[in-house]
Design an enzyme around this catalytic site. Structure first.
Site, mmCIF file in Angstrom:
data_model
loop_
_atom_site.group_PDB
_atom_site.id
_atom_site.type_symbol
_atom_site.label_atom_id
_atom_site.label_comp_id
_atom_site.label_asym_id
_atom_site.label_seq_id
_atom_site.Cartn_x
_atom_site.Cartn_y
_atom_site.Cartn_z
ATOM 1 N N LYS A 13 5.683 65.906 35.609
ATOM 2 C CA LYS A 13 5.931 67.290 36.024
ATOM 3 C C LYS A 13 5.073 68.241 35.193
ATOM 4 O O LYS A 13 4.743 67.923 34.055
ATOM 5 C CB LYS A 13 7.407 67.649 35.790
ATOM 6 C CG LYS A 13 8.384 67.018 36.757
ATOM 7 C CD LYS A 13 9.807 67.447 36.437
ATOM 8 C CE LYS A 13 10.809 66.780 37.359
ATOM 9 N NZ LYS A 13 10.684 67.170 38.764
ATOM 10 N N ASP B 118 14.383 64.130 33.042
ATOM 11 C CA ASP B 118 13.421 63.786 34.084
ATOM 12 C C ASP B 118 12.072 64.448 33.809
ATOM 13 O O ASP B 118 11.872 65.619 34.094
ATOM 14 C CB ASP B 118 13.964 64.239 35.445
ATOM 15 C CG ASP B 118 13.025 63.854 36.589
ATOM 16 O OD1 ASP B 118 12.084 63.066 36.345
ATOM 17 O OD2 ASP B 118 13.239 64.356 37.713
ATOM 18 N N ASP C 5 8.307 60.638 40.396
ATOM 19 C CA ASP C 5 9.209 61.777 40.180
ATOM 20 C C ASP C 5 10.346 61.793 41.208
ATOM 21 O O ASP C 5 11.308 62.534 41.065
ATOM 22 C CB ASP C 5 8.412 63.088 40.227
ATOM 23 C CG ASP C 5 9.168 64.247 39.593
ATOM 24 O OD1 ASP C 5 10.219 63.994 38.961
ATOM 25 O OD2 ASP C 5 8.708 65.396 39.727
ATOM 26 N N GLU D 127 12.746 59.825 41.475
ATOM 27 C CA GLU D 127 13.427 58.729 40.793
ATOM 28 C C GLU D 127 14.926 58.705 41.042
ATOM 29 O O GLU D 127 15.562 57.657 40.977
ATOM 30 C CB GLU D 127 13.153 58.805 39.279
ATOM 31 C CG GLU D 127 14.060 59.753 38.489
ATOM 32 C CD GLU D 127 14.000 61.214 38.913
ATOM 33 O OE1 GLU D 127 12.957 61.615 39.474
ATOM 34 O OE2 GLU D 127 14.976 61.958 38.715
ATOM 35 N N ARG E 175 16.732 59.082 43.690
ATOM 36 C CA ARG E 175 17.130 58.259 44.839
ATOM 37 C C ARG E 175 17.053 56.767 44.520
ATOM 38 O O ARG E 175 17.780 55.965 45.095
ATOM 39 C CB ARG E 175 16.267 58.633 46.063
ATOM 40 C CG ARG E 175 14.795 58.454 45.867
ATOM 41 C CD ARG E 175 13.957 59.233 46.886
ATOM 42 N NE ARG E 175 13.850 60.653 46.527
ATOM 43 C CZ ARG E 175 13.213 61.569 47.245
ATOM 44 N NH1 ARG E 175 12.638 61.230 48.391
ATOM 45 N NH2 ARG E 175 13.146 62.831 46.857
ATOM 46 N N ASP F 176 19.275 67.147 34.656
ATOM 47 C CA ASP F 176 19.169 66.230 35.791
ATOM 48 C C ASP F 176 20.299 65.188 35.818
ATOM 49 O O ASP F 176 20.318 64.300 36.661
ATOM 50 C CB ASP F 176 17.796 65.547 35.769
ATOM 51 C CG ASP F 176 17.283 65.217 37.158
ATOM 52 O OD1 ASP F 176 17.823 65.776 38.141
ATOM 53 O OD2 ASP F 176 16.353 64.397 37.269
ATOM 54 N N LYS G 175 24.334 61.205 39.900
ATOM 55 C CA LYS G 175 23.039 60.963 39.255
ATOM 56 C C LYS G 175 23.094 61.360 37.779
ATOM 57 O O LYS G 175 23.311 62.522 37.446
ATOM 58 C CB LYS G 175 21.950 61.770 39.982
ATOM 59 C CG LYS G 175 20.564 61.731 39.327
ATOM 60 C CD LYS G 175 19.521 62.522 40.128
ATOM 61 C CE LYS G 175 18.186 62.624 39.406
ATOM 62 N NZ LYS G 175 17.191 63.447 40.134
#
Ligand code: BES
Ligand code: MN
Ligand code: ZN
Length: 509
Positions: free
Chosen positions: A287, A280, A358, A360, A362, A298, A275
């Site tokens: 968030k 993020d 959020d 995201e 996946r 991230d 990833k």
């Protein structure tokens, strides 16, 4: 920093620090090879200050006493030789490997505190490990422990500590293949870990998806990999609705970086996916501000995969083909951002109801997994991602979450992690969890309920791997603030996953 091997008379070493390792001997004085150092160890032991316990250090200044010309002497405790019991799956040898790694880390930590620049490390004989492994692990600990990221510190403060280590010499009586190979392996693994830490330390405005692509191309040039970078246009053509959806609120173009390390076609292919979310914010499901700056980390899964490719390029393993894919984008709430309730289509045609923008990671991994499996028909797939906060609740910062549809692959990864001091713990998968992500309006939705958040995230990914042996490493708890050891950087990125992947590849078949 330079790290090399030497057989020259250590007692004549004139550098800043000479270090010895000793075992704890119960009620007796720890034994050190050097008679002069032994005398001081004895005094410290009698004073009750040093017994050779694991992690203990004894630092003193021999100058003037004429015995050792080095400026400082550092003695590091290794604990009792008979200790090193198996622990939660780790074998005694795994335990010792990390003990030596931590000891190496302790040397670097102490050296940096005292602003020591040149060190001679006297390699001890191990009771369990062979010479090669001893050197491998000590040098890993030394290099990882010496790591620092000071690129953006432009003004020097007066009493600035810690310092920077410039040169490390590893002393053994003889130089043979085992010694040199141990040093090489340790160096490769640790430098690759440091490369991943460097990427992660870069801020989000610098380490963009484009930088991931540039790093991939540079690796390809250096090691003769094939590198393809899918652009937004390619993604549109391939109907990669996951990464495109996540990217739609960002001004930075998305990239899908693909590296291929090829041996022979008859060899199995291992697919690595990381990833690469370079920042993020949560997107429209924004968030809270507190700690949001940490979301520049991230992309640590992507960094781990590229770091591992660097080490693979150095070692050129035979009998295996390796493909690495890093889907890279930011997740920001721009005017055309993905919204809760939107429905998107992943590569291959599955539709997703986006309940929470959020979740995201996946979505971008789904495109990468589906594409990678279709394109490269791998024997096995391993993905790494800072995927869920829930894994931190479950395992803390001490273990990576492992989820897999294949017991054999899971076992290999657990063993690899234990061998390199990056322990994992396996969590289950199953239809009862997959049920939590059923959607009323699309094939699946991108979040379940609060229960088993790490597992439902993995269950989501499982939808895109078919029958291929696959393992998912949730590194949200370990990619930074990783468990406190002398060779891990607190508050910073750990480089987790790099050495586990390398170990997995080294031991393949
Ligand atoms: N990148 C985060 C996960 C994360 C959390 C990494 C904390 C490192 C530290 C991921 O994209 C995310 O936001 N996950 C959500 C999922 C939720 C919306 C189902 C989470 O864990 O809160
Ligand atoms: Mn998120
Ligand atoms: Zn994320």
């Amino acid at each position: 920093m330079k790290i090399t091997h030497t057989t020259q008379d250590m007692e004549k070493y004139k550098g800043d620090m000479i270090t010895y390792f000793v075992h704890q001997q119960g009620k007796k004085v720890p034994v050190c090879d050097n008679k002069f150092v032994q005398d001081t160890v004895k005094l410290a032991f009698k004073a009750g200050d040093f017994s050779g316990k694991e992690g203990e250090t004894l630092l003193f200044y021999p100058s003037g006493q004429g015995k050792l010309p080095a400026k400082r002497v550092l003695v590091i405790g290794l604990g009792k030789a008979e200790e090193g019991k198996s622990n939660n799956g780790a074998t005694p040898s795994d335990v010792w490997r990390d003990n030596y790694r931590r000891a190496g880390g302790k040397v670097s930590e102490t050296a940096r505190k005292t602003r020591t620049e040149k060190i001679l490390v006297v390699v001890p004989a191990s009771f369990i490990l062979d010479k090669q492994e001893t050197i491998e692990c000590i040098s890993e600990g030394l290099i990882l422990g010496a790591y620092q990221f000071r690129k953006y510190k432009k003004t020097k403060e007066e009493d600035e500590t810690p310092g920077t280590i410039k040169e490390i010499l590893l002393f053994t009586e003889k130089a043979n293949k085992a010694v040199l190979q141990g040093l090489n392996r340790g160096k490769n693994a640790a430098l690759a870990g440091c490369a991943a830490r460097d990427m992660a330390n870069e801020p989000g405005n610098v380490w963009t998806p484009t930088r991931f692509a540039e790093f991939g191309r540079k690796l390809a040039r250096t090691y003769n990999f094939t590198c393809k970078v899918l652009s937004k246009t390619d993604m549109l053509r391939f109907k990669m609705g996951g990464i495109l959806g996540v990217n739609s609120g960002s001004a930075q173009p998305p990239k899908m970086v693909i590296l291929e390390y090829r041996t022979a076609p008859r060899n199995p292919t291992l697919l690595l996916v990381g990833k690469g979310l370079t920042f993020d914010s949560g997107g429209i499901s924004l968030k809270p501000p507190k700690g949001m700056e940490e979301m520049k980390f991230d992309m640590c899964g992507g960094a781990a995969v590229l770091g591992a490719m660097q080490a693979i390029g150095e070692e050129k393993p035979k009998n295996i083909n390796i493909v690495a894919i890093v889907p890279a984008t930011e997740n920001l709430p721009g005017p055309s951002a993905l919204k809760p309730g939107d429905i998107i289509t992943i590569y291959g045609g599955k539709t997703i109801e986006v309940v929470n923008t959020d979740a995201e990671g996946r979505l971008i991994l789904a495109d990468a997994l589906a594409y990678g499996i279709k394109q490269y028909k791998p024997k096995a797939v391993v993905d790494l991602a800072t995927l869920t906060g829930a894994v931190i609740i479950g395992l803390g910062h001490h273990r990576t979450g492992l989820l897999s549809n294949d017991d054999e692959l899971a076992r290999k990864i657990l063993a690899a992690g234990d061998r390199c001091g990056e322990p994992l713990w396996r969590l289950p998968l199953g239809p009862e969890y997959s049920k939590q992500i059923k959607s009323k309006v699309a094939d699946i939705k991108n979040v379940g309920n609060r229960a088993a958040g790490t597992i439902t995230a993995a269950a989501f990914l499982q939808e895109f791997v078919g029958e291929t042996a696959w393992a998912h490493l949730d590194i949200a708890g370990t990619a930074y603030n990783f468990t406190d050891k002398p060779y891990t950087t607190q508050n910073g990125p750990s480089g987790i996953g790099v050495r586990t992947l390398l170990e997995l590849v080294r031991k393949w078949k």
